[in-house]
Scaffold this motif. Structure first.
Motif, PDB file in Angstrom:
ATOM      1  N   ARG A 162      19.694  52.670  72.559  1.00 48.85           N
ATOM      2  CA  ARG A 162      18.837  51.937  71.628  1.00 48.85           C
ATOM      3  C   ARG A 162      17.639  51.325  72.349  1.00 48.85           C
ATOM      4  O   ARG A 162      17.665  51.086  73.560  1.00 48.85           O
ATOM      5  CB  ARG A 162      19.616  50.832  70.918  1.00 48.85           C
ATOM      6  CG  ARG A 162      20.644  51.342  69.922  1.00 48.85           C
ATOM      7  CD  ARG A 162      21.226  50.181  69.143  1.00 48.85           C
ATOM      8  NE  ARG A 162      22.158  50.637  68.135  1.00 48.85           N
ATOM      9  CZ  ARG A 162      21.808  51.019  66.914  1.00 48.85           C
ATOM     10  NH1 ARG A 162      20.529  50.981  66.551  1.00 48.85           N
ATOM     11  NH2 ARG A 162      22.710  51.427  66.039  1.00 48.85           N
TER      12      ARG A 162
ATOM     13  N   ASP B  22      21.493  52.859  77.886  1.00 47.64           N
ATOM     14  CA  ASP B  22      21.495  52.290  76.540  1.00 47.64           C
ATOM     15  C   ASP B  22      20.620  53.169  75.652  1.00 47.64           C
ATOM     16  O   ASP B  22      19.425  53.341  75.927  1.00 47.64           O
ATOM     17  CB  ASP B  22      20.970  50.852  76.571  1.00 47.64           C
ATOM     18  CG  ASP B  22      21.211  50.114  75.259  1.00 47.64           C
ATOM     19  OD1 ASP B  22      21.670  50.760  74.299  1.00 47.64           O
ATOM     20  OD2 ASP B  22      20.931  48.903  75.202  1.00 47.64           O
TER      21      ASP B  22
ATOM     22  N   LEU C  37      19.003  47.220  81.706  1.00 44.41           N
ATOM     23  CA  LEU C  37      19.254  48.507  81.074  1.00 44.41           C
ATOM     24  C   LEU C  37      18.045  48.989  80.282  1.00 44.41           C
ATOM     25  O   LEU C  37      18.188  49.616  79.229  1.00 44.41           O
ATOM     26  CB  LEU C  37      20.483  48.413  80.160  1.00 44.41           C
ATOM     27  CG  LEU C  37      21.819  48.179  80.873  1.00 44.41           C
ATOM     28  CD1 LEU C  37      22.955  48.139  79.869  1.00 44.41           C
ATOM     29  CD2 LEU C  37      22.083  49.248  81.917  1.00 44.41           C
TER      30      LEU C  37
ATOM     31  N   HIS D  94      17.865  46.431  73.617  1.00 43.74           N
ATOM     32  CA  HIS D  94      18.794  46.646  74.716  1.00 43.74           C
ATOM     33  C   HIS D  94      19.826  45.524  74.812  1.00 43.74           C
ATOM     34  O   HIS D  94      19.709  44.470  74.190  1.00 43.74           O
ATOM     35  CB  HIS D  94      18.028  46.756  76.029  1.00 43.74           C
ATOM     36  CG  HIS D  94      17.058  47.901  76.056  1.00 43.74           C
ATOM     37  ND1 HIS D  94      17.469  49.206  76.170  1.00 43.74           N
ATOM     38  CD2 HIS D  94      15.703  47.941  75.960  1.00 43.74           C
ATOM     39  CE1 HIS D  94      16.421  50.000  76.152  1.00 43.74           C
ATOM     40  NE2 HIS D  94      15.333  49.251  76.027  1.00 43.74           N
ATOM     41  N   ILE D  95      20.834  45.800  75.630  1.00 41.37           N
ATOM     42  CA  ILE D  95      21.822  44.796  76.002  1.00 41.37           C
ATOM     43  C   ILE D  95      21.213  43.900  77.072  1.00 41.37           C
ATOM     44  O   ILE D  95      20.708  44.385  78.080  1.00 41.37           O
ATOM     45  CB  ILE D  95      23.104  45.455  76.532  1.00 41.37           C
ATOM     46  CG1 ILE D  95      23.713  46.378  75.474  1.00 41.37           C
ATOM     47  CG2 ILE D  95      24.108  44.401  76.953  1.00 41.37           C
ATOM     48  CD1 ILE D  95      24.190  45.668  74.243  1.00 41.37           C
TER      49      ILE D  95
ATOM     50  N   THR E 102      26.696  53.178  71.345  1.00 42.04           N
ATOM     51  CA  THR E 102      25.358  53.601  71.756  1.00 42.04           C
ATOM     52  C   THR E 102      25.099  53.323  73.233  1.00 42.04           C
ATOM     53  O   THR E 102      23.963  53.373  73.682  1.00 42.04           O
ATOM     54  CB  THR E 102      24.293  52.900  70.897  1.00 42.04           C
ATOM     55  OG1 THR E 102      24.484  51.482  70.951  1.00 42.04           O
ATOM     56  CG2 THR E 102      24.379  53.348  69.443  1.00 42.04           C
ATOM     57  N   LEU E 103      26.163  53.021  73.976  1.00 45.67           N
ATOM     58  CA  LEU E 103      26.078  52.895  75.434  1.00 45.67           C
ATOM     59  C   LEU E 103      26.693  54.141  76.053  1.00 45.67           C
ATOM     60  O   LEU E 103      27.813  54.529  75.708  1.00 45.67           O
ATOM     61  CB  LEU E 103      26.802  51.643  75.924  1.00 45.67           C
ATOM     62  CG  LEU E 103      26.237  50.314  75.428  1.00 45.67           C
ATOM     63  CD1 LEU E 103      27.145  49.160  75.852  1.00 45.67           C
ATOM     64  CD2 LEU E 103      24.833  50.091  75.940  1.00 45.67           C
TER      65      LEU E 103
ATOM     66  N   ARG F 183      28.590  48.570  68.569  1.00 42.47           N
ATOM     67  CA  ARG F 183      27.410  48.643  69.443  1.00 42.47           C
ATOM     68  C   ARG F 183      27.720  49.400  70.724  1.00 42.47           C
ATOM     69  O   ARG F 183      26.837  50.034  71.317  1.00 42.47           O
ATOM     70  CB  ARG F 183      26.930  47.215  69.751  1.00 42.47           C
ATOM     71  CG  ARG F 183      25.718  47.135  70.661  1.00 42.47           C
ATOM     72  CD  ARG F 183      24.502  47.790  70.026  1.00 42.47           C
ATOM     73  NE  ARG F 183      23.309  47.627  70.835  1.00 42.47           N
ATOM     74  CZ  ARG F 183      22.944  48.451  71.809  1.00 42.47           C
ATOM     75  NH1 ARG F 183      23.703  49.499  72.090  1.00 42.47           N
ATOM     76  NH2 ARG F 183      21.830  48.229  72.486  1.00 42.47           N
TER      77      ARG F 183
END
Length: 402
Positions: free
Chosen positions: A207, A205, A254, A210-211, A181-182, A178
């Motif tokens: 995606r 981010d 984010l 999100h985180i 994708t940051l 994961r």
């Protein structure tokens, strides 16, 4: 001089240039987040890694892990094929007269039907380990040892398949993927924000899931000498990150690319560093971001680092978020994610800029106060001084504001 082992310095070209980097550097944390550290001279290293075999297999590269899985399957098929061949050999099922088509073919009852040689035993081993439905090759009740081996291989097959499926699943869903994708900006920048000199970088981010509850840590790693003369290398210094939330939760949102800010104040190690000191510095800035993956609820950690030659003095990040009136949504232009814009800013340290601004204010107050006192004086001497101050006062202000 002992220097931080993660960074080495080497001067080239014109040493008077402030805007060019003359360092050949080595990183402790690579740009992709991999720690550039290798344990050496460790006793029983291989044994310790084998004792934690699950973590070892999960951390392996895909080609090595799949090669090991393939080898284990072939090894198990071969071992059980050899055992089936031994049972058939001891029971004399492989003698020519007892084989299908031989003299005793109609009266002889083998342990496993349709076994001719080791190849047929290998095929039966594969069939028995991965299925319970048999074709022409199948065990009979003639040999109890064959029934026992049948049960043992079925159990071993289930265990091996479960381990392999679990290993592949863990490698596919591990949070480390994961972090790919940051996105972190290629450079850090130093510029003024709301009147304060700040060290900043940008994180985004990629995606749409999100985180959540993202936390940031910024560490300066360099060599430190204690008061007792002990050289600590590497030495870690925590750089305080400004909280952008209103509730002081220390979490970063984010939803869009966020600019992370470290204010350069008296507690910052950058407070006495000018532009040339930063570029020629011997340190590394390590960034650690931790958060929870929204879709899987797993914790993830992403890392990167910046060297002195990756810190741009007098630059700010270019805006990347804009509103699209056609689709009625906000668009993030990641083609400008790493772009910066130069700003007009002195090359002096934050300490010098603060002291100069304080000196300007103090000189202004003193000059204006003296002018007011002399203005109210009635003596001729005071009037002469008054005239002299009128002449010198604009010069003082002009000199301080240059």
């Amino acid at each position: 001089m002992v220097q931080y082992t993660g960074v080495s310095t080497k001067e080239e070209g014109d040493p008077s240039s402030v805007l060019t980097n003359n360092l050949t550097s080595r990183r402790a944390v690579l740009k992709n987040g991999v720690c550039n550290l290798y344990p050496s001279r460790m006793s029983r290293r291989k044994l310790r890694f084998l004792q934690d075999v699950v973590t070892t297999l999960v951390d392996m590269r895909w080609r090595y892990a799949l090669s090991i899985c393939t080898f284990i399957f072939f090894f198990s098929w071969t071992v059980f094929a050899l055992l089936w061949w031994l049972i058939a050999f001891v029971h004399k099922d492989l003698e020519v007269d007892n084989l299908p088509g031989g003299k005793n073919a109609t009266t002889w009852k083998p342990c496993v039907t349709e076994l001719y040689d080791f190849t047929s035993c290998f095929l039966f081993s594969m069939e028995n380990q991965h299925t319970t439905g048999f074709g022409v090759r199948m065990p009979t009740e003639e040999c109890p040892e064959a029934v026992i081996l049948l049960c043992l291989q079925a159990i071993a097959g289930v265990i091996l398949q479960s381990i392999m499926v679990g290993l592949i699943f863990l490698k596919m869903v591990r949070p480390k993927q994961r972090a790919r994708t940051l996105e972190f900006s290629h450079n850090m920048v130093i510029c003024r924000r709301d009147g304060n000199l700040c060290l900043m970088f940008r994180v985004g981010d990629l995606r749409r899931s999100h985180i959540i509850e993202a936390k940031m840590r910024m560490l300066m790693v360099r060599t430190h000498t204690t008061q007792e003369g002990e050289v600590v290398s590497p030495h870690r210094i925590e750089l305080k990150i400004e909280d952008t939330s209103d509730v002081k939760s220390n979490f970063f949102c984010l939803l869009w690319p966020e600019i992370v800010v470290h204010k350069i104040n008296k507690k910052s190690p950058f407070y006495k560093m000018c532009a040339e000191d930063v570029i020629r510095g011997n340190f590394e800035i390590v960034i650690i971001m931790e958060g929870t993956i929204e879709s899987t609820d797993q914790r993830v950690q992403a890392r990167t680092s910046y060297l002195p030659n990756e810190i741009l003095w007098g630059h700010r990040f270019e805006p990347v978020v804009s509103y699209n009136n056609i689709y009625e949504r906000y668009d993030v232009d990641y083609s400008r994610f790493h772009s910066t814009l130069p700003v007009d800013m002195p090359l002096t340290s934050a300490q010098e800029q603060f002291e100069n601004s304080k000196l300007n204010v103090t000189s202004h107050e003193i000059a204006f106060s003296t002018f007011q006192k002399l203005r109210n004086a009635d003596s001729e001497e005071s009037l002469n001084n008054h005239t002299q101050v009128q002449i010198e006062y604009p010069k003082l202000l002009g000199a301080n504001h240059v």
